[in-house]
Design a protein around this motif. Structure first.
Motif, PDB file in Angstrom:
ATOM      1  N   PRO A 125     -64.231  -4.217 -69.188  1.00 34.69           N
ATOM      2  CA  PRO A 125     -62.961  -4.899 -69.361  1.00 34.69           C
ATOM      3  C   PRO A 125     -61.641  -4.283 -68.600  1.00 34.69           C
ATOM      4  CG  PRO A 125     -63.460  -4.124 -71.556  1.00 34.69           C
ATOM      5  CD  PRO A 125     -64.557  -3.744 -70.356  1.00 34.69           C
ATOM      6  N   ASP A 126     -60.818  -4.953 -68.111  1.00 36.28           N
ATOM      7  CA  ASP A 126     -59.455  -4.571 -67.221  1.00 36.28           C
ATOM      8  C   ASP A 126     -58.823  -5.338 -67.225  1.00 36.28           C
ATOM      9  OD1 ASP A 126     -58.268  -2.707 -65.636  1.00 36.28           O
ATOM     10  OD2 ASP A 126     -59.920  -2.076 -64.709  1.00 36.28           O
ATOM     11  N   PHE A 127     -57.524  -5.150 -66.338  1.00 35.59           N
ATOM     12  CA  PHE A 127     -56.432  -6.025 -66.170  1.00 35.59           C
ATOM     13  C   PHE A 127     -56.435  -6.515 -64.926  1.00 35.59           C
ATOM     14  CE2 PHE A 127     -54.987  -2.896 -69.466  1.00 35.59           C
ATOM     15  CZ  PHE A 127     -54.701  -3.598 -70.637  1.00 35.59           C
ATOM     16  N   ALA A 128     -56.051  -7.823 -64.725  1.00 40.08           N
ATOM     17  CA  ALA A 128     -55.946  -8.328 -63.379  1.00 40.08           C
ATOM     18  C   ALA A 128     -55.070  -7.569 -62.235  1.00 40.08           C
ATOM     19  CB  ALA A 128     -55.398  -9.930 -63.646  1.00 40.08           C
ATOM     20  N   PRO A 129     -55.291  -7.783 -61.257  1.00 32.42           N
ATOM     21  CA  PRO A 129     -54.685  -6.823 -60.220  1.00 32.42           C
ATOM     22  C   PRO A 129     -53.407  -7.639 -59.735  1.00 32.42           C
ATOM     23  CG  PRO A 129     -56.245  -8.011 -59.219  1.00 32.42           C
ATOM     24  CD  PRO A 129     -56.647  -8.231 -60.395  1.00 32.42           C
ATOM     25  N   VAL A 130     -52.419  -8.013 -60.672  1.00 35.56           N
ATOM     26  CA  VAL A 130     -51.324  -8.592 -60.516  1.00 35.56           C
ATOM     27  C   VAL A 130     -49.911  -7.876 -60.794  1.00 35.56           C
ATOM     28  CG1 VAL A 130     -49.904 -10.776 -61.429  1.00 35.56           C
ATOM     29  CG2 VAL A 130     -52.301 -10.844 -61.283  1.00 35.56           C
ATOM     30  N   GLY A 153     -56.655  -1.754 -48.105  1.00 31.89           N
ATOM     31  CA  GLY A 153     -57.481  -1.167 -47.041  1.00 31.89           C
ATOM     32  C   GLY A 153     -58.711  -1.944 -46.815  1.00 31.89           C
ATOM     33  N   ASP A 154     -59.949  -1.273 -46.828  1.00 30.48           N
ATOM     34  CA  ASP A 154     -61.003  -2.091 -46.865  1.00 30.48           C
ATOM     35  C   ASP A 154     -61.802  -2.114 -48.055  1.00 30.48           C
ATOM     36  OD1 ASP A 154     -61.818   0.569 -47.035  1.00 30.48           O
ATOM     37  OD2 ASP A 154     -63.067   0.832 -45.406  1.00 30.48           O
ATOM     38  N   ARG A 155     -61.010  -1.719 -49.193  1.00 31.69           N
ATOM     39  CA  ARG A 155     -61.759  -1.844 -50.497  1.00 31.69           C
ATOM     40  C   ARG A 155     -61.178  -2.785 -51.537  1.00 31.69           C
ATOM     41  NH1 ARG A 155     -64.458   1.371 -53.933  1.00 31.69           N
ATOM     42  NH2 ARG A 155     -63.841   1.545 -56.125  1.00 31.69           N
ATOM     43  N   ALA A 156     -62.253  -3.755 -51.897  1.00 33.81           N
ATOM     44  CA  ALA A 156     -61.765  -4.877 -52.656  1.00 33.81           C
ATOM     45  C   ALA A 156     -61.206  -4.363 -53.981  1.00 33.81           C
ATOM     46  CB  ALA A 156     -62.900  -5.658 -52.888  1.00 33.81           C
ATOM     47  N   THR A 157     -60.324  -4.979 -54.750  1.00 34.37           N
ATOM     48  CA  THR A 157     -59.621  -4.743 -55.774  1.00 34.37           C
ATOM     49  C   THR A 157     -59.580  -5.727 -56.748  1.00 34.37           C
ATOM     50  OG1 THR A 157     -57.618  -5.122 -55.040  1.00 34.37           O
ATOM     51  CG2 THR A 157     -58.261  -2.939 -54.659  1.00 34.37           C
ATOM     52  N   PRO A 158     -60.691  -5.857 -57.541  1.00 32.10           N
ATOM     53  CA  PRO A 158     -60.841  -7.153 -58.558  1.00 32.10           C
ATOM     54  C   PRO A 158     -60.058  -6.684 -59.857  1.00 32.10           C
ATOM     55  CG  PRO A 158     -62.917  -5.810 -58.324  1.00 32.10           C
ATOM     56  CD  PRO A 158     -62.035  -5.257 -57.175  1.00 32.10           C
ATOM     57  N   THR A 159     -59.682  -5.530 -60.038  1.00 31.95           N
ATOM     58  CA  THR A 159     -58.999  -5.201 -61.213  1.00 31.95           C
ATOM     59  C   THR A 159     -57.715  -4.461 -60.855  1.00 31.95           C
ATOM     60  OG1 THR A 159     -59.921  -3.161 -61.662  1.00 31.95           O
ATOM     61  CG2 THR A 159     -61.090  -5.219 -62.447  1.00 31.95           C
ATOM     62  N   TRP A 160     -56.806  -4.029 -61.756  1.00 34.35           N
ATOM     63  CA  TRP A 160     -55.524  -3.287 -61.268  1.00 34.35           C
ATOM     64  C   TRP A 160     -56.169  -1.788 -61.349  1.00 34.35           C
ATOM     65  CZ3 TRP A 160     -51.059  -4.176 -59.696  1.00 34.35           C
ATOM     66  CH2 TRP A 160     -50.155  -3.055 -59.807  1.00 34.35           C
ATOM     67  N   SER A 161     -57.132  -1.393 -61.998  1.00 35.07           N
ATOM     68  CA  SER A 161     -57.607   0.093 -61.964  1.00 35.07           C
ATOM     69  C   SER A 161     -58.233   0.326 -60.552  1.00 35.07           C
ATOM     70  CB  SER A 161     -58.841   0.442 -63.049  1.00 35.07           C
ATOM     71  OG  SER A 161     -58.477   0.410 -64.228  1.00 35.07           O
ATOM     72  N   GLU A 162     -58.799  -0.682 -59.915  1.00 36.54           N
ATOM     73  CA  GLU A 162     -59.295  -0.548 -58.711  1.00 36.54           C
ATOM     74  C   GLU A 162     -58.075  -0.140 -57.612  1.00 36.54           C
ATOM     75  OE1 GLU A 162     -62.508  -0.365 -57.811  1.00 36.54           O
ATOM     76  OE2 GLU A 162     -62.785  -0.561 -59.800  1.00 36.54           O
ATOM     77  N   VAL A 163     -57.005  -1.031 -57.832  1.00 33.39           N
ATOM     78  CA  VAL A 163     -55.644  -1.113 -57.143  1.00 33.39           C
ATOM     79  C   VAL A 163     -55.283   0.544 -57.140  1.00 33.39           C
ATOM     80  CG1 VAL A 163     -53.446  -1.576 -56.646  1.00 33.39           C
ATOM     81  CG2 VAL A 163     -55.210  -3.277 -57.439  1.00 33.39           C
ATOM     82  N   ASP A 315     -57.571  -9.188 -69.194  1.00 32.37           N
ATOM     83  CA  ASP A 315     -57.431 -10.406 -68.686  1.00 32.37           C
ATOM     84  C   ASP A 315     -58.445 -10.375 -67.454  1.00 32.37           C
ATOM     85  OD1 ASP A 315     -55.874  -9.042 -66.883  1.00 32.37           O
ATOM     86  OD2 ASP A 315     -54.316 -10.594 -67.171  1.00 32.37           O
ATOM     87  N   ALA A 316     -59.122  -9.338 -67.265  1.00 30.37           N
ATOM     88  CA  ALA A 316     -60.144  -9.119 -66.008  1.00 30.37           C
ATOM     89  C   ALA A 316     -61.648  -8.449 -66.622  1.00 30.37           C
ATOM     90  CB  ALA A 316     -59.846  -8.516 -65.047  1.00 30.37           C
ATOM     91  N   LEU A 317     -62.688  -8.814 -66.063  1.00 29.82           N
ATOM     92  CA  LEU A 317     -63.776  -8.156 -66.235  1.00 29.82           C
ATOM     93  C   LEU A 317     -64.558  -7.742 -64.953  1.00 29.82           C
ATOM     94  CD1 LEU A 317     -65.837  -7.234 -68.674  1.00 29.82           C
ATOM     95  CD2 LEU A 317     -66.796  -9.623 -68.415  1.00 29.82           C
ATOM     96  N   LEU A 318     -65.151  -6.414 -64.924  1.00 30.43           N
ATOM     97  CA  LEU A 318     -65.708  -6.026 -63.661  1.00 30.43           C
ATOM     98  C   LEU A 318     -67.148  -6.094 -64.195  1.00 30.43           C
ATOM     99  CD1 LEU A 318     -65.485  -4.817 -60.725  1.00 30.43           C
ATOM    100  CD2 LEU A 318     -65.306  -2.648 -61.784  1.00 30.43           C
TER     101      LEU A 318
END
Length: 453
Positions: A125-130, A153-163, A315-318
């Protein structure tokens, strides 16, 4: 459980899992290479529990849970009966010795992949990358509130942690990077984030804040927590009021209030402040008053303080299915390994402070406790990173580590004979000095980052 007890517990559990898998790697390959294992120990020092298996191996749990070892039959460490000479480690071919020594780090790397797989299957569970509020470099680049960051860059960011994880390396390198962004109108665009403009020295632990990015979930609700006596808000606002507008300008976050109050004060005269109180919407007249900071600087103030509470819901789930999670786990492990090597390189070249690179047991304990508190998937993610770090650290060509032994065996392959006992002994002293220095740095960082600050 309390933070202190929880941190100790999760540190012991985490180290127990990682060390057991590491040593089992050595043990499993040694047995299959025909080497007799005398003891398999989790921890050092006096055994707290011990059992002898049918194979003659002693299985032990020792008092100091900060490592472990697999003791094998070896003529260099004691007398070996003639009928057991063929089972001695030192009598095995160099390729078998390489396989046995490399098996520990490899086991940690495989465990890392397995843990990432488990994390993806369970779902983190995570937060949306908004994007919430923007400022500084992010604002100059054209990012806007409400933008969704699709990729860094070339890395997809489905969550804010990924950002955050994708932006940190670029920030440390001060490298400009492209963000793929979807606006609130649904239109996609590319934003060039000029991280080369970052100051020479900045707080590496708050790189995202220095860039000027505030996630949507970090908003502090504009709810009044306290009204100071004899101020503009005294008798007008009440604790629990949610401020929704000031002089007709909407308020969505506590941070919106300050600039609006300053503008209102400069304009002069009273204005309407709109609030929600007990389910009702009220419009109240208020006029800011001048106040002074401790530095003597004057500003306009209402005299209210925030509740300081921000309890956002994920509000996001990886998450991936069991099959899709397999390549995702390998990809994530490979990516994190590259980033770890890059971070080691930055530390050696001075591009990043070793204070924020080398973590000691206190930092690790607090981190594992914090991640475990967020759920199983989060705990698996940090355990995967620790397993990866342990595997790579042990592969470094430092004597007394597995990588140091592998270096000796590679030299043996080249020269056709084992490294002399004298060279190995000297290497052991050098290795001990390096490890002692690394441990000292880790404990120093722990004290500075956790106890002094």
């Amino acid at each position: 459980m309390g933070e202190f007890i929880g941190s100790i517990w999760w540190l012991i559990v985490s180290l127990g899992v990682l060390v057991t898998i590491h040593e089992y790697g050595h043990f499993w390959v040694a047995r299959r290479c025909g080497v007799k294992v005398l003891r398999f120990s989790i921890g050092f020092g006096r055994p707290l529990w011990m059992k002898r298996g049918r194979d003659g191996t002693e299985y032990a749990i020792a008092a100091l849970p900060l490592g472990g070892y697999v003791k094998m039959l070896d003529e260099r460490e004691g007398d070996v009966a003639a009928e057991q000479v063929g089972q001695a480690f030192n009598r095995k071919s160099v390729w078998k010795r390489i396989a046995i020594v490399a098996a520990g780090p490899v086991a940690n790397l495989l465990l890392c992949v397995a843990l990432f797989w488990g994390m993806f299957v369970i779902g983190r569970p995570d937060f949306a990358p908004v994007v919430g509020q923007v400022g500084r470099i992010a604002q100059q680049a054209g990012l806007r509130e409400g933008d969704t960051v699709r990729a860094v860059g070339d890395r997809a960011t489905p969550t804010w942690s990924e950002v955050q994880m994708a932006l940190l390396p670029a920030a440390l390198d001060r490298a400009d990077i492209d963000l793929q962004v979807a606006g609130t109108d649904g239109a996609d665009r590319t934003v060039r984030l000029p991280l080369s403009r970052l100051p020479e020295h900045f707080d590496e632990r708050n790189a995202i804040g220095v860039i000027g990015l505030m996630p949507r979930h970090a908003r502090v609700p504009a709810i009044v927590g306290r009204v100071a006596p004899d101020t503009a808000a005294w008798g007008v606002l009440a604790e629990g009021d949610r401020i929704t507008a000031i002089d007709g300008e909407p308020v969505r976050d506590w941070r919106d209030i300050g600039p609006l109050v300053q503008a209102l004060g400069e304009h002069g005269g009273p204005a309407m402040i709109e609030v929600e109180r007990d389910g009702e919407r009220l419009a109240l007249e208020i006029e800011p008053r001048r106040a002074e900071m401790e530095t003597g600087e004057a500003y306009w103030a209402l005299g209210v303080q925030s509740t300081g509470r921000s309890d956002p819901q994920h509000d996001a789930l990886l998450r991936y299915g069991p099959v899709q999670a397999v390549p995702a786990a390998f990809t994530e492990a490979t990516h994190q390994a590259r980033e770890l090597f890059a971070m080691i390189g930055r530390a050696f070249t001075g591009r990043v402070s070793v204070e924020n690179t080398v973590a000691g047991p206190i930092t690790i304990a607090r981190a594992t406790n914090a991640f475990a508190g967020q759920g199983a998937a989060w705990y698996l993610s940090i355990l995967a990173l620790l397993s990866l770090s342990l595997g790579i650290l042990n592969l470094l060509p430092i004597p007394i580590l597995d990588g140091g032994h592998l270096l000796y065996y590679l030299i043996e392959l080249v020269k056709g004979s084992p490294v002399s006992e004298r060279v190995m002994a000297a290497g052991q002293y050098v290795g001990l000095a390096l490890i002692a220095g690394l441990m000292g740095l880790a404990f120093y960082n722990d004290i500075v980052n956790n106890l002094v600050r």
